[in-house]
Design a protein around this motif. Structure first.
Motif, PDB file in Angstrom:
ATOM      1  N   GLY A  13       3.101 -90.990-110.159  1.00  0.00           N
ATOM      2  CA  GLY A  13       1.875 -90.832-110.956  1.00  0.00           C
ATOM      3  C   GLY A  13       0.814 -90.089-110.179  1.00  0.00           C
ATOM      4  N   ARG A  16      -3.002 -87.131-111.023  1.00  0.00           N
ATOM      5  CA  ARG A  16      -4.465 -87.264-111.089  1.00  0.00           C
ATOM      6  C   ARG A  16      -4.875 -88.694-110.752  1.00  0.00           C
ATOM      7  N   ILE A  18      -6.024 -92.151-109.327  1.00  0.00           N
ATOM      8  CA  ILE A  18      -5.807 -92.860-108.065  1.00  0.00           C
ATOM      9  C   ILE A  18      -4.623 -92.259-107.296  1.00  0.00           C
ATOM     10  N   ASP A  37       5.578 -87.083-111.146  1.00  0.00           N
ATOM     11  CA  ASP A  37       4.862 -87.403-112.385  1.00  0.00           C
ATOM     12  C   ASP A  37       5.752 -87.016-113.552  1.00  0.00           C
ATOM     13  N   TRP A  42       2.082 -80.583-113.885  1.00  0.00           N
ATOM     14  CA  TRP A  42       0.807 -81.291-113.753  1.00  0.00           C
ATOM     15  C   TRP A  42       0.479 -81.592-112.289  1.00  0.00           C
ATOM     16  N   ASP A  63      10.324 -89.629-115.307  1.00  0.00           N
ATOM     17  CA  ASP A  63       9.745 -90.794-115.960  1.00  0.00           C
ATOM     18  C   ASP A  63      10.184 -91.991-115.124  1.00  0.00           C
ATOM     19  N   VAL A  64       9.225 -92.717-114.578  1.00  0.00           N
ATOM     20  CA  VAL A  64       9.565 -93.789-113.634  1.00  0.00           C
ATOM     21  C   VAL A  64      10.370 -94.922-114.271  1.00  0.00           C
ATOM     22  N   ASN A  90       2.532 -96.007-108.012  1.00  0.00           N
ATOM     23  CA  ASN A  90       1.198 -95.926-108.617  1.00  0.00           C
ATOM     24  C   ASN A  90       1.227 -95.641-110.118  1.00  0.00           C
ATOM     25  N   VAL A 140       0.778-100.481-106.751  1.00  0.00           N
ATOM     26  CA  VAL A 140      -0.563-100.541-107.335  1.00  0.00           C
ATOM     27  C   VAL A 140      -0.516-101.514-108.512  1.00  0.00           C
ATOM     28  N   ALA A 141      -1.063-102.705-108.287  1.00  0.00           N
ATOM     29  CA  ALA A 141      -1.136-103.734-109.337  1.00  0.00           C
ATOM     30  C   ALA A 141      -2.495-103.605-110.021  1.00  0.00           C
ATOM     31  N   TYR A 155      -0.371-105.276-120.362  1.00  0.00           N
ATOM     32  CA  TYR A 155      -0.765-104.741-119.050  1.00  0.00           C
ATOM     33  C   TYR A 155      -0.862-105.867-118.010  1.00  0.00           C
ATOM     34  N   LYS A 159       1.381-106.204-114.596  1.00  0.00           N
ATOM     35  CA  LYS A 159       0.805-106.186-113.243  1.00  0.00           C
ATOM     36  C   LYS A 159       1.046-107.514-112.508  1.00  0.00           C
ATOM     37  N   GLY A 186      -9.938-103.131-109.189  1.00  0.00           N
ATOM     38  CA  GLY A 186     -10.759-103.594-110.316  1.00  0.00           C
ATOM     39  C   GLY A 186     -10.996-102.425-111.249  1.00  0.00           C
ATOM     40  N   ILE A 188     -11.879 -98.842-111.747  1.00  0.00           N
ATOM     41  CA  ILE A 188     -11.952 -97.590-110.985  1.00  0.00           C
ATOM     42  C   ILE A 188     -12.166 -96.438-111.971  1.00  0.00           C
ATOM     43  N   THR A 190     -11.436 -93.396-113.578  1.00  0.00           N
ATOM     44  CA  THR A 190     -10.374 -92.399-113.780  1.00  0.00           C
ATOM     45  C   THR A 190     -10.263 -92.177-115.291  1.00  0.00           C
ATOM     46  N   THR A 193      -9.895 -95.395-117.381  1.00  0.00           N
ATOM     47  CA  THR A 193     -11.073 -96.204-117.737  1.00  0.00           C
ATOM     48  C   THR A 193     -12.115 -95.385-118.500  1.00  0.00           C
TER      49      THR A 193
HETATM   50  P1  NAP Z   1      -4.306 -92.203-114.654  1.00  0.00           P
HETATM   51  O1  NAP Z   1      -5.499 -91.370-114.290  1.00  0.00           O
HETATM   52  O2  NAP Z   1      -3.916 -92.340-116.091  1.00  0.00           O
HETATM   53  O3  NAP Z   1      -3.063 -91.698-113.774  1.00  0.00           O
HETATM   54  C1  NAP Z   1      -1.775 -92.263-113.907  1.00  0.00           C
HETATM   55  C2  NAP Z   1      -0.733 -91.203-113.643  1.00  0.00           C
HETATM   56  O4  NAP Z   1       0.589 -91.767-113.858  1.00  0.00           O
HETATM   57  C3  NAP Z   1      -0.858 -90.024-114.619  1.00  0.00           C
HETATM   58  O5  NAP Z   1      -0.696 -88.804-113.947  1.00  0.00           O
HETATM   59  C4  NAP Z   1       0.250 -90.320-115.595  1.00  0.00           C
HETATM   60  O6  NAP Z   1       0.713 -89.204-116.308  1.00  0.00           O
HETATM   61  C5  NAP Z   1       1.317 -90.886-114.687  1.00  0.00           C
HETATM   62  N1  NAP Z   1       2.344 -91.553-115.466  1.00  0.00           N
HETATM   63  C6  NAP Z   1       2.196 -92.296-116.598  1.00  0.00           C
HETATM   64  N2  NAP Z   1       3.370 -92.701-117.056  1.00  0.00           N
HETATM   65  C7  NAP Z   1       4.311 -92.217-116.204  1.00  0.00           C
HETATM   66  C8  NAP Z   1       5.731 -92.294-116.156  1.00  0.00           C
HETATM   67  N3  NAP Z   1       6.431 -92.965-117.097  1.00  0.00           N
HETATM   68  N4  NAP Z   1       6.383 -91.675-115.149  1.00  0.00           N
HETATM   69  C9  NAP Z   1       5.696 -90.974-114.218  1.00  0.00           C
HETATM   70  N5  NAP Z   1       4.359 -90.858-114.216  1.00  0.00           N
HETATM   71  C10 NAP Z   1       3.671 -91.474-115.197  1.00  0.00           C
HETATM   72  O7  NAP Z   1      -4.494 -93.700-114.149  1.00  0.00           O
HETATM   73  P2  NAP Z   1      -5.199 -94.302-112.827  1.00  0.00           P
HETATM   74  O8  NAP Z   1      -6.420 -94.982-113.291  1.00  0.00           O
HETATM   75  O9  NAP Z   1      -5.239 -93.326-111.727  1.00  0.00           O
HETATM   76  O10 NAP Z   1      -4.126 -95.449-112.520  1.00  0.00           O
HETATM   77  C11 NAP Z   1      -3.203 -95.408-111.444  1.00  0.00           C
HETATM   78  C12 NAP Z   1      -2.669 -96.811-111.228  1.00  0.00           C
HETATM   79  O11 NAP Z   1      -3.749 -97.679-110.918  1.00  0.00           O
HETATM   80  C13 NAP Z   1      -1.980 -97.409-112.446  1.00  0.00           C
HETATM   81  O12 NAP Z   1      -0.853 -98.170-112.055  1.00  0.00           O
HETATM   82  C14 NAP Z   1      -3.042 -98.308-113.029  1.00  0.00           C
HETATM   83  O13 NAP Z   1      -2.495 -99.356-113.800  1.00  0.00           O
HETATM   84  C15 NAP Z   1      -3.700 -98.804-111.763  1.00  0.00           C
HETATM   85  N6  NAP Z   1      -5.039 -99.342-111.958  1.00  0.00           N
HETATM   86  C16 NAP Z   1      -6.061 -98.553-112.406  1.00  0.00           C
HETATM   87  C17 NAP Z   1      -7.322 -99.117-112.582  1.00  0.00           C
HETATM   88  C18 NAP Z   1      -8.487 -98.324-113.069  1.00  0.00           C
HETATM   89  O14 NAP Z   1      -9.567 -98.933-113.276  1.00  0.00           O
HETATM   90  N7  NAP Z   1      -8.397 -97.020-113.265  1.00  0.00           N
HETATM   91  C19 NAP Z   1      -7.531-100.464-112.304  1.00  0.00           C
HETATM   92  C20 NAP Z   1      -6.467-101.224-111.842  1.00  0.00           C
HETATM   93  C21 NAP Z   1      -5.237-100.648-111.659  1.00  0.00           C
HETATM   94  P3  NAP Z   1       0.087 -88.915-117.795  1.00  0.00           P
HETATM   95  O15 NAP Z   1      -0.812 -87.762-117.607  1.00  0.00           O
HETATM   96  O16 NAP Z   1       1.236 -88.648-118.668  1.00  0.00           O
HETATM   97  O17 NAP Z   1      -0.607 -90.150-118.277  1.00  0.00           O
END
Ligand code: NAP
Length: 248
Positions: A13, A16, A18, A37, A42, A63-64, A90, A140-141, A155, A159, A186, A188, A190, A193
């Protein structure tokens, strides 16, 4: 000289958010980095950041949640770099809605990517890491996996599952010097959110003692710690990165 010079890391992932930040920080610390990804194109921006840090990069499309694709990525990393020192699971998605309205598809999709994806990559990476007698896996939980959340039962379950996989894998792999830990971010800032309604964001902010949302780099710094030698006597642990929102 970086603290992780000569190490090879794989980040899922990584296009973009995290994941991009984690890949850049690992490169700045000295790692060559494999990126994964859903679509390889991308990953161009993140690949540029790794190269700008003077490190080698290789991009993989997968696809993971698909076992064959995951195995192909890990095999590709071994072919390209000859070893794998760090895996960061991630990639993650949300499909939020109240439980009584949640479709089976929304449940399955989130569990497949977040939980099954973590299992598949951990299993695939464990083989070369056990052989090497060294490795660090960081999952990454989310704090939602610790406290639950209305509208996120899929979700939260995924997690909480990631945390359980982290602890189980840590116990299975510790004797081979492979450590498995997790971060629980918490709120973040991106794309994940950005999609939330303003009133939800306001309520979240009120619940954060530090009074600000987190940035991807806040999480990446803790991932870097868990991936590197500074945490060499830690395994099976969950570190929250949430401005004090949840205190364990
Ligand atoms: P994000 O900006 O949506 O980035 C996630 C990345 O994972 C995207 O590039 C996405 O591609 C890719 N992805 C999605 N499904 C996939 C798959 N099946 N196989 C491979 N890649 C895939 O999200 P983020 O906020 O950075 O989140 C990263 C991690 O942190 C996640 O595990 C999320 O649950 C965790 N997290 C985030 C927050 C927060 O507040 N942002 C809080 C707690 C935990 P696409 O462009 O297709 O979506």
């Amino acid at each position: 000289m970086g603290q992780m010079d000569g190490k090879v890391a794989l980040v899922t992932g990584a296009a973009r958010g995290i994941g991009q930040s984690i890949a850049r920080k690992l490169a700045e610390a000295g790692c060559d980095v494999a990126l994964c990804d859903l679509k390889a194109e991308w990953l161009a921006e993140t690949a540029g950041l790794v190269e700008a840090a003077g490190r080698k990069v290789k991009c993989f499309e997968a696809d993971v949640s698909q076992a064959a694709a995951v195995d192909a990525v890990v095999n590709g990393v071994m072919e390209a770099f000859g070893k794998l020192d760090v895996l960061v699971n991630n990639a993650g998605i949300t499909k939020d809605t109240l439980m009584i309205r949640m479709s089976e598809q929304d449940w399955d999709a989130v569990l497949d990517v977040n939980l099954k994806g973590t299992f598949l990559f951990t299993k695939a990476a464990a083989r070369p890491m056990m052989k090497q007698r060294s490795g660090a896996i960081v999952n990454v939980a989310s704090i939602i996996g610790l406290i639950g959340n209305a509208g996120q039962c899929n979700y939260a379950a995924s997690k909480a599952g990631v945390i359980a996989v982290t602890k189980s894998a840590a116990k299975e792999l510790a004797s081979r010097n492979v450590r498995v830990n997790a971060v629980a971010p918490g709120f973040i800032q991106t794309r994940m959110t950005d999609a939330l309604p303003e009133e939800v964001r306001k309520k979240m902010l009120d619940a954060i003692p530090m009074g600000r949302f987190g940035q991807p780099d806040d999480v990446a710094d803790v991932v870097l710690f868990l991936a590197g030698n500074a945490s060499s006597y830690m395994t099976g642990q969950v570190l929250t990165v949430c401005g004090g929102m949840v205190m364990q």
